[in-house]
Design a protein around this motif. Structure first.
Motif, PDB file in Angstrom:
ATOM      1  N   LEU A  69       0.832  -1.201   0.000  1.00  0.00           N
ATOM      2  CA  LEU A  69       0.000   0.000   0.000  1.00  0.00           C
ATOM      3  C   LEU A  69       0.868   1.253   0.000  1.00  0.00           C
ATOM      4  CD1 LEU A  69      -2.861   1.160   0.065  1.00  0.00           C
ATOM      5  CD2 LEU A  69      -2.717   1.096   2.568  1.00  0.00           C
ATOM      6  N   GLY A  70       1.938   1.240   0.782  1.00  0.00           N
ATOM      7  CA  GLY A  70       2.865   2.375   0.796  1.00  0.00           C
ATOM      8  C   GLY A  70       3.466   2.643  -0.573  1.00  0.00           C
ATOM      9  N   VAL A  71       3.757   1.565  -1.301  1.00  0.00           N
ATOM     10  CA  VAL A  71       4.296   1.709  -2.656  1.00  0.00           C
ATOM     11  C   VAL A  71       3.230   2.299  -3.578  1.00  0.00           C
ATOM     12  CG1 VAL A  71       5.158   0.442  -4.669  1.00  0.00           C
ATOM     13  CG2 VAL A  71       6.007  -0.117  -2.378  1.00  0.00           C
ATOM     14  N   TYR A  72       1.984   1.828  -3.470  1.00  0.00           N
ATOM     15  CA  TYR A  72       0.908   2.346  -4.312  1.00  0.00           C
ATOM     16  C   TYR A  72       0.689   3.832  -4.057  1.00  0.00           C
ATOM     17  CZ  TYR A  72      -0.456  -2.557  -5.017  1.00  0.00           C
ATOM     18  OH  TYR A  72      -0.487  -3.893  -5.324  1.00  0.00           O
ATOM     19  N   ILE A  73       0.731   4.243  -2.796  1.00  0.00           N
ATOM     20  CA  ILE A  73       0.405   5.621  -2.452  1.00  0.00           C
ATOM     21  C   ILE A  73       1.532   6.587  -2.805  1.00  0.00           C
ATOM     22  CG2 ILE A  73      -0.131   7.201  -0.552  1.00  0.00           C
ATOM     23  CD1 ILE A  73      -1.530   4.835   0.830  1.00  0.00           C
ATOM     24  N   MET A  74       2.763   6.252  -2.369  1.00  0.00           N
ATOM     25  CA  MET A  74       3.864   7.207  -2.534  1.00  0.00           C
ATOM     26  C   MET A  74       5.153   6.569  -3.031  1.00  0.00           C
ATOM     27  SD  MET A  74       3.296   9.669   0.791  1.00  0.00           S
ATOM     28  CE  MET A  74       4.474  10.884   0.265  1.00  0.00           C
TER      29      MET A  74
END
Length: 85
Positions: free
Chosen positions: A30-35
């Motif tokens: 999720l962190g990769v998807y967001i930022m």
């Protein structure tokens, strides 16, 4: 100000956990998807993020609702409760 930020981060962590459970993804993904940052959620948990980052994460969750990606069956009861299904 600090207490408000901590409360905001705690609420956001709950939303992140619900999102990941429903979508069937790991928090680092999720962190990769967001930022583009696999450690983003970890830093949110530890309180090492700016308020603008917290706002950006929350807006991303709103703009990209979780879809159930489980291979079979329905979302788990706790996940359904989290999104009001």
């Amino acid at each position: 100000f600090v207490q408000k930020r901590q409360t905001m981060a705690k609420t956001l962590i709950e939303k992140i956990e619900d999102y990941c459970r429903i979508a069937g993804i790991q928090e680092n993904s999720l962190g990769v998807y967001i930022m583009g940052d696999p450690y983003l959620i970890e830093r949110v948990r530890e309180g090492r993020t700016l308020s603008t980052t917290l706002i950006r994460v929350e807006q991303w969750l709103i703009d990209n609702p979780a879809k159930n990606r489980r291979k079979r069956g329905r979302p788990a009861k706790e996940a359904k409760d989290a999104v009001g299904i």
